[in-house]
Motif scaffolding. Structure first.
Motif, PDB file in Angstrom:
ATOM      1  N   VAL A  58      -1.319  14.769  28.102  1.00 54.31           N
ATOM      2  CA  VAL A  58      -2.648  15.141  27.615  1.00 54.31           C
ATOM      3  C   VAL A  58      -3.651  14.888  28.728  1.00 54.31           C
ATOM      4  N   CYS A  59      -4.550  15.835  28.938  1.00 56.27           N
ATOM      5  CA  CYS A  59      -5.612  15.711  29.931  1.00 56.27           C
ATOM      6  C   CYS A  59      -6.934  15.550  29.206  1.00 56.27           C
ATOM      7  N   GLY A  60      -7.656  14.476  29.504  1.00 58.71           N
ATOM      8  CA  GLY A  60      -8.886  14.169  28.784  1.00 58.71           C
ATOM      9  C   GLY A  60      -9.971  15.211  28.999  1.00 58.71           C
ATOM     10  N   THR A  61     -10.311  15.488  30.261  1.00 66.22           N
ATOM     11  CA  THR A  61     -11.347  16.471  30.596  1.00 66.22           C
ATOM     12  C   THR A  61     -10.727  17.561  31.440  1.00 66.22           C
ATOM     13  N   VAL A  62     -10.944  18.806  31.056  1.00 69.52           N
ATOM     14  CA  VAL A  62     -10.348  19.956  31.732  1.00 69.52           C
ATOM     15  C   VAL A  62     -11.462  20.762  32.384  1.00 69.52           C
ATOM     16  N   THR A  63     -11.302  21.051  33.671  1.00 67.65           N
ATOM     17  CA  THR A  63     -12.288  21.851  34.385  1.00 67.65           C
ATOM     18  C   THR A  63     -11.702  23.221  34.719  1.00 67.65           C
ATOM     19  N   ARG A  64     -12.611  24.206  34.860  1.00 59.16           N
ATOM     20  CA  ARG A  64     -12.228  25.563  35.253  1.00 59.16           C
ATOM     21  C   ARG A  64     -13.060  26.007  36.448  1.00 59.16           C
ATOM     22  N   ALA A  65     -13.392  25.053  37.319  1.00 60.99           N
ATOM     23  CA  ALA A  65     -14.286  25.335  38.440  1.00 60.99           C
ATOM     24  C   ALA A  65     -13.676  26.322  39.430  1.00 60.99           C
ATOM     25  N   LYS A  66     -12.348  26.364  39.535  1.00 61.27           N
ATOM     26  CA  LYS A  66     -11.711  27.261  40.505  1.00 61.27           C
ATOM     27  C   LYS A  66     -11.437  28.651  39.938  1.00 61.27           C
ATOM     28  N   TRP A  67     -11.831  28.892  38.708  1.00 60.38           N
ATOM     29  CA  TRP A  67     -11.711  30.237  38.145  1.00 60.38           C
ATOM     30  C   TRP A  67     -12.738  31.153  38.814  1.00 60.38           C
ATOM     31  N   THR A  68     -12.406  32.435  38.912  1.00 67.05           N
ATOM     32  CA  THR A  68     -13.396  33.407  39.341  1.00 67.05           C
ATOM     33  C   THR A  68     -14.188  33.865  38.127  1.00 67.05           C
ATOM     34  N   ASP A  69     -15.316  34.522  38.388  1.00 71.17           N
ATOM     35  CA  ASP A  69     -16.128  34.979  37.269  1.00 71.17           C
ATOM     36  C   ASP A  69     -15.486  36.144  36.511  1.00 71.17           C
ATOM     37  N   LYS A  70     -14.374  36.676  37.050  1.00 71.18           N
ATOM     38  CA  LYS A  70     -13.672  37.765  36.379  1.00 71.18           C
ATOM     39  C   LYS A  70     -12.508  37.270  35.519  1.00 71.18           C
ATOM     40  N   MET A  71     -12.096  36.023  35.690  1.00 74.79           N
ATOM     41  CA  MET A  71     -10.961  35.503  34.937  1.00 74.79           C
ATOM     42  C   MET A  71     -11.334  35.330  33.467  1.00 74.79           C
ATOM     43  N   GLU A  72     -10.367  35.609  32.604  1.00 72.96           N
ATOM     44  CA  GLU A  72     -10.601  35.531  31.166  1.00 72.96           C
ATOM     45  C   GLU A  72      -9.274  35.334  30.448  1.00 72.96           C
ATOM     46  N   GLU A  73      -9.234  34.379  29.526  1.00 69.96           N
ATOM     47  CA  GLU A  73      -8.064  34.119  28.696  1.00 69.96           C
ATOM     48  C   GLU A  73      -8.492  34.091  27.238  1.00 69.96           C
ATOM     49  N   ARG A  74      -7.568  34.444  26.356  1.00 72.03           N
ATOM     50  CA  ARG A  74      -7.860  34.428  24.930  1.00 72.03           C
ATOM     51  C   ARG A  74      -7.348  33.143  24.294  1.00 72.03           C
ATOM     52  N   GLY A  75      -7.975  32.748  23.208  1.00 72.85           N
ATOM     53  CA  GLY A  75      -7.570  31.537  22.509  1.00 72.85           C
ATOM     54  C   GLY A  75      -7.883  31.617  21.029  1.00 72.85           C
ATOM     55  N   LEU A  76      -7.054  30.946  20.215  1.00 74.25           N
ATOM     56  CA  LEU A  76      -7.259  30.884  18.768  1.00 74.25           C
ATOM     57  C   LEU A  76      -8.024  29.616  18.429  1.00 74.25           C
ATOM     58  N   VAL A  77      -8.983  29.735  17.543  1.00 75.94           N
ATOM     59  CA  VAL A  77      -9.830  28.602  17.165  1.00 75.94           C
ATOM     60  C   VAL A  77      -9.616  28.290  15.690  1.00 75.94           C
ATOM     61  N   TYR A  78      -9.375  26.999  15.400  1.00 75.98           N
ATOM     62  CA  TYR A  78      -9.261  26.494  14.033  1.00 75.98           C
ATOM     63  C   TYR A  78     -10.302  25.393  13.878  1.00 75.98           C
ATOM     64  N   CYS A  79     -11.196  25.505  12.901  1.00 77.13           N
ATOM     65  CA  CYS A  79     -12.247  24.513  12.692  1.00 77.13           C
ATOM     66  C   CYS A  79     -12.226  24.026  11.244  1.00 77.13           C
ATOM     67  N   GLU A  80     -12.351  22.712  11.084  1.00 79.37           N
ATOM     68  CA  GLU A  80     -12.452  22.078   9.769  1.00 79.37           C
ATOM     69  C   GLU A  80     -13.369  20.873   9.874  1.00 79.37           C
ATOM     70  N   ASP A  81     -14.412  20.865   9.033  1.00 84.67           N
ATOM     71  CA  ASP A  81     -15.326  19.716   8.938  1.00 84.67           C
ATOM     72  C   ASP A  81     -15.853  19.279  10.301  1.00 84.67           C
ATOM     73  N   GLY A  82     -16.233  20.226  11.133  1.00 87.30           N
ATOM     74  CA  GLY A  82     -16.829  19.904  12.421  1.00 87.30           C
ATOM     75  C   GLY A  82     -15.851  19.619  13.536  1.00 87.30           C
ATOM     76  N   HIS A  83     -14.559  19.689  13.295  1.00 89.81           N
ATOM     77  CA  HIS A  83     -13.531  19.460  14.315  1.00 89.81           C
ATOM     78  C   HIS A  83     -12.829  20.789  14.604  1.00 89.81           C
TER      79      HIS A  83
END
Length: 271
Positions: free
Chosen positions: A93-118
């Motif tokens: 597990v990585c506590g803080t994840v950075t994307r500083a080396k991404w280019t402004d054209k990079m893009e990935e998709r992700g699924l979001v699940y939210c419950e009670d503010g989490h």
């Protein structure tokens, strides 16, 4: 508890937790563990909320699919750009994840699940279970109560300041009859008095203005155009003015002079 489940739980507990890391190449070193069970690593989330999240993840009942970019996470809802507590590899597990080396054209998709503010984020390229923060929706700007330059403000002279401001829809052509047989409200042109009668002369209408006896005027039938000087004026229409005679061009005068000179020279030669 079975031996396999015990070994998996022991491996997840003993997996290292890094304070920060860079997510430079999505898809490299993906999470190889159980995506649903990984939610139990987030002990700060109440157990009841974790159970709701796991049930929805099992059923793939996600809130939305977002677009992960270098400087933010775009979706129907607003999200903070930070991604934290990302699972990768065999259970690290990585506590803080950075994307500083991404280019402004990079893009990935992700699924979001939210419950009670989490909120849980699962990138589709690597299944790295992570956490993100959903922000409150933006509030729409409201016009000041005493504004004088907006449509919702009270008009001067109104008895009821809370009455609705009714605006007239733009109209065109001859006023039509309403549903009850009455005539629709007059246009701004008619109210200003510049329109004259209800059916005044028109340069683009059907057949010119009315004649002395109510019939068609001197306009060209079917075009709505009238000849120069032939615009009707009440009961005394102005007669049409004939067009002026054409004036010869300078070139025409030169050709005529040259022809006369040639004829004179030819007659002199014969003499």
């Amino acid at each position: 508890m079975s031996l396999v489940a015990s070994l998996a739980l022991a491996a997840s507990v003993s997996a290292p937790t890094l304070p920060s890391c860079s997510w430079d190449r999505p898809g490299v070193n993906p999470f190889m563990g159980d995506v649903v069970a990984a939610v139990d690593r987030y002990k700060d989330i109440p157990e009841a909320v974790r159970n709701k999240l796991k049930a929805r993840m099992t059923a793939r009942s996600y809130d939305e699919m977002v677009s992960i970019k270098r400087d933010g996470i775009d979706g129907k809802q607003l999200y903070a750009s930070e991604i934290r507590d990302m699972h990768f590899g065999a259970g690290s597990v990585c506590g803080t994840v950075t994307r500083a080396k991404w280019t402004d054209k990079m893009e990935e998709r992700g699924l979001v699940y939210c419950e009670d503010g989490h909120c849980i984020l699962v990138p589709t390229v690597c299944r790295n279970v992570s956490r993100i923060t959903r922000l409150a929706p933006r509030k729409t700007a409201e016009a000041p109560a005493q504004a004088t330059n907006v449509a919702s403000s009270a008009r001067d002279g109104d008895d009821d300041a809370d009455s609705e401001l009714i605006s007239e829809a733009p109209g065109a052509g001859v006023p039509a009859l309403g549903a009850g047989g009455g005539q629709t409200p007059p246009s701004f042109t008619q109210m200003s008095g510049s329109g004259g009668s209800d059916a005044g002369p028109s340069l683009i209408g059907g057949g010119g203005g009315p004649g002395p006896s109510g019939g068609p005027g001197p306009g060209f039938p079917g075009t709505g155009l009238v000849p120069p000087g032939g615009i009707p004026d009440g009961d005394n229409p102005t007669p049409p003015v004939p067009p002026p005679n054409p004036v010869p061009e300078p070139g025409t005068w030169a050709l005529m002079a040259l022809g006369l000179s040639a004829m004179a020279w030819k007659r002199r030669r014969r003499a």
